[in-house]
Design a protein around this motif. Sequence first.
Motif, mmCIF file in Angstrom:
data_model
loop_
_atom_site.group_PDB
_atom_site.id
_atom_site.type_symbol
_atom_site.label_atom_id
_atom_site.label_comp_id
_atom_site.label_asym_id
_atom_site.label_seq_id
_atom_site.Cartn_x
_atom_site.Cartn_y
_atom_site.Cartn_z
ATOM 1 N N GLN A 36 -5.321 16.073 11.423
ATOM 2 C CA GLN A 36 -5.414 16.942 12.589
ATOM 3 C C GLN A 36 -6.465 18.032 12.387
ATOM 4 N N LEU A 37 -6.450 18.676 11.245
ATOM 5 C CA LEU A 37 -7.432 19.719 10.960
ATOM 6 C C LEU A 37 -8.846 19.153 10.913
ATOM 7 N N GLN A 38 -8.979 17.971 10.358
ATOM 8 C CA GLN A 38 -10.296 17.357 10.232
ATOM 9 C C GLN A 38 -10.897 17.028 11.600
ATOM 10 N N VAL A 39 -10.105 16.401 12.454
ATOM 11 C CA VAL A 39 -10.649 16.030 13.766
ATOM 12 C C VAL A 39 -10.872 17.264 14.637
ATOM 13 N N LEU A 40 -10.020 18.278 14.481
ATOM 14 C CA LEU A 40 -10.227 19.510 15.233
ATOM 15 C C LEU A 40 -11.537 20.185 14.848
ATOM 16 N N ARG A 41 -11.843 20.207 13.565
ATOM 17 C CA ARG A 41 -13.095 20.821 13.121
ATOM 18 C C ARG A 41 -14.300 20.125 13.749
ATOM 19 N N ILE A 42 -14.264 18.811 13.782
ATOM 20 C CA ILE A 42 -15.387 18.056 14.359
ATOM 21 C C ILE A 42 -15.498 18.321 15.857
ATOM 22 N N ALA A 43 -14.367 18.223 16.567
ATOM 23 C CA ALA A 43 -14.380 18.421 18.011
ATOM 24 C C ALA A 43 -14.830 19.830 18.380
ATOM 25 N N GLU A 44 -14.333 20.804 17.660
ATOM 26 C CA GLU A 44 -14.676 22.192 17.983
ATOM 27 C C GLU A 44 -16.121 22.513 17.640
ATOM 28 N N LEU A 45 -16.667 21.872 16.619
ATOM 29 C CA LEU A 45 -18.079 22.064 16.286
ATOM 30 C C LEU A 45 -18.964 21.547 17.412
ATOM 31 N N ARG A 75 -11.546 18.472 24.413
ATOM 32 C CA ARG A 75 -10.576 17.450 24.824
ATOM 33 C C ARG A 75 -11.199 16.054 24.789
ATOM 34 N N LEU A 76 -12.431 15.926 25.262
ATOM 35 C CA LEU A 76 -13.072 14.609 25.321
ATOM 36 C C LEU A 76 -13.302 14.027 23.929
ATOM 37 N N VAL A 77 -13.756 14.845 22.993
ATOM 38 C CA VAL A 77 -13.985 14.337 21.643
ATOM 39 C C VAL A 77 -12.658 13.970 20.978
ATOM 40 N N LEU A 78 -11.649 14.831 21.125
ATOM 41 C CA LEU A 78 -10.342 14.554 20.529
ATOM 42 C C LEU A 78 -9.679 13.317 21.129
ATOM 43 N N ALA A 79 -10.103 12.930 22.332
ATOM 44 C CA ALA A 79 -9.531 11.725 22.947
ATOM 45 C C ALA A 79 -9.757 10.498 22.075
ATOM 46 N N GLY A 80 -10.812 10.503 21.277
ATOM 47 C CA GLY A 80 -11.023 9.366 20.389
ATOM 48 C C GLY A 80 -9.856 9.162 19.444
ATOM 49 N N ALA A 81 -9.357 10.247 18.868
ATOM 50 C CA ALA A 81 -8.211 10.166 17.954
ATOM 51 C C ALA A 81 -6.908 9.977 18.711
ATOM 52 N N ARG A 82 -6.716 10.750 19.767
ATOM 53 C CA ARG A 82 -5.456 10.683 20.512
ATOM 54 C C ARG A 82 -5.254 9.323 21.183
ATOM 55 N N ARG A 91 2.130 20.289 16.889
ATOM 56 C CA ARG A 91 1.317 21.436 17.300
ATOM 57 C C ARG A 91 0.130 21.603 16.357
ATOM 58 N N GLY A 92 -0.987 22.022 16.920
ATOM 59 C CA GLY A 92 -2.183 22.169 16.108
ATOM 60 C C GLY A 92 -2.441 23.592 15.674
ATOM 61 N N ARG A 93 -1.920 24.561 16.412
ATOM 62 C CA ARG A 93 -2.120 25.964 16.077
ATOM 63 C C ARG A 93 -0.752 26.632 15.959
ATOM 64 N N PRO A 94 -0.674 27.768 15.248
ATOM 65 C CA PRO A 94 0.629 28.424 15.076
ATOM 66 C C PRO A 94 1.316 28.761 16.387
ATOM 67 N N GLU A 95 0.542 29.104 17.422
ATOM 68 C CA GLU A 95 1.131 29.494 18.703
ATOM 69 C C GLU A 95 0.536 28.660 19.832
ATOM 70 N N PRO A 96 1.073 27.480 20.084
ATOM 71 C CA PRO A 96 0.575 26.660 21.193
ATOM 72 C C PRO A 96 0.848 27.340 22.533
ATOM 73 N N CYS A 97 0.212 26.846 23.572
ATOM 74 C CA CYS A 97 0.418 27.395 24.908
ATOM 75 C C CYS A 97 1.811 27.001 25.423
ATOM 76 N N PRO A 98 2.295 27.668 26.479
ATOM 77 C CA PRO A 98 3.621 27.344 27.035
ATOM 78 C C PRO A 98 3.780 25.876 27.421
ATOM 79 N N PHE A 99 2.716 25.281 27.966
ATOM 80 C CA PHE A 99 2.783 23.875 28.367
ATOM 81 C C PHE A 99 3.067 22.986 27.161
ATOM 82 N N CYS A 100 2.326 23.213 26.073
ATOM 83 C CA CYS A 100 2.513 22.390 24.880
ATOM 84 C C CYS A 100 3.877 22.633 24.241
ATOM 85 N N LEU A 101 4.308 23.890 24.214
ATOM 86 C CA LEU A 101 5.629 24.194 23.662
ATOM 87 C C LEU A 101 6.732 23.508 24.466
#
Length: 245
Positions: free
Chosen positions: A14-23, A132-139, A159-169
């Motif tokens: 999860q951390l690995q794909v997030l780093r790539i997508a966010e970059l 979201r589009l890049v992460l779709a490859g993994a998801r 969850r990917g972050r310590p405090e996800p949004c209300p929708f994700c929670l």
Amino acid sequence: MPSAKAQSLTRQFQLQVLRIAELIARRLRVTAMRADVADIDGWWERISPQVQREILTGQTALARMARQYLVQHAALEGATVEPVVVEPVAEQISTALLVTGPVAFKTHMRDSGSEVASVRTMASQLQGSATRLVLAGARDTTMATVQQRPGIVGYRRIRGRPEPCPFCLMLISRGAVYSRETADFHAHDRCSCMPEPLYRHEPEPPEVRALYRQWREATAGTTGPGSIRAWRAHLAKQAAPDAAT
């Protein structure tokens, strides 16, 4: 729950794909901030082919990474699986980027009249949609494997972050999904959650049960959109003391 080693592998993936997508998404934001506001359509026509190629490349890379993750995860769970690798759809990427790019700029310009604010809005929306589009490859590869391979019985939202949004929670609070007919992974722009495959039915973890109790208490007596509003208010009230310190 999956084994400790399987959970650790999921977090690493999860951390690995997030780093790539966010970059990739951050680079797109920088590009958008340099938009030619005098000719937004011409600017988009010039840069969009390269932007789309970068998104396609990132999504394809994450789909391949998901394949390796799924094989390793299954092995740690004492199972074998042949992942279903989902190839990106160029038309969907093109449409999403168009809507969050020049269309978002024009809409904000019409409402605000501010070129500076409109560029910032477009840049922010493009960054979110690119993530979201890049992460779709993994998801998508993970979910296609969950839905089409008989050895997998379901998935859990991680969850990917310590405090996800209300929708994700809200979705996390509902626990594991075991029905192939309704198995779908909802992700919004900037969402960092990921699905983790499950190879057996299992009790809900304590943190998920606690979250669901919160949901039921916070939304008692409400339905539909009213439940969502009550849930958001509940989480905002919880966060208020932290914000004040």
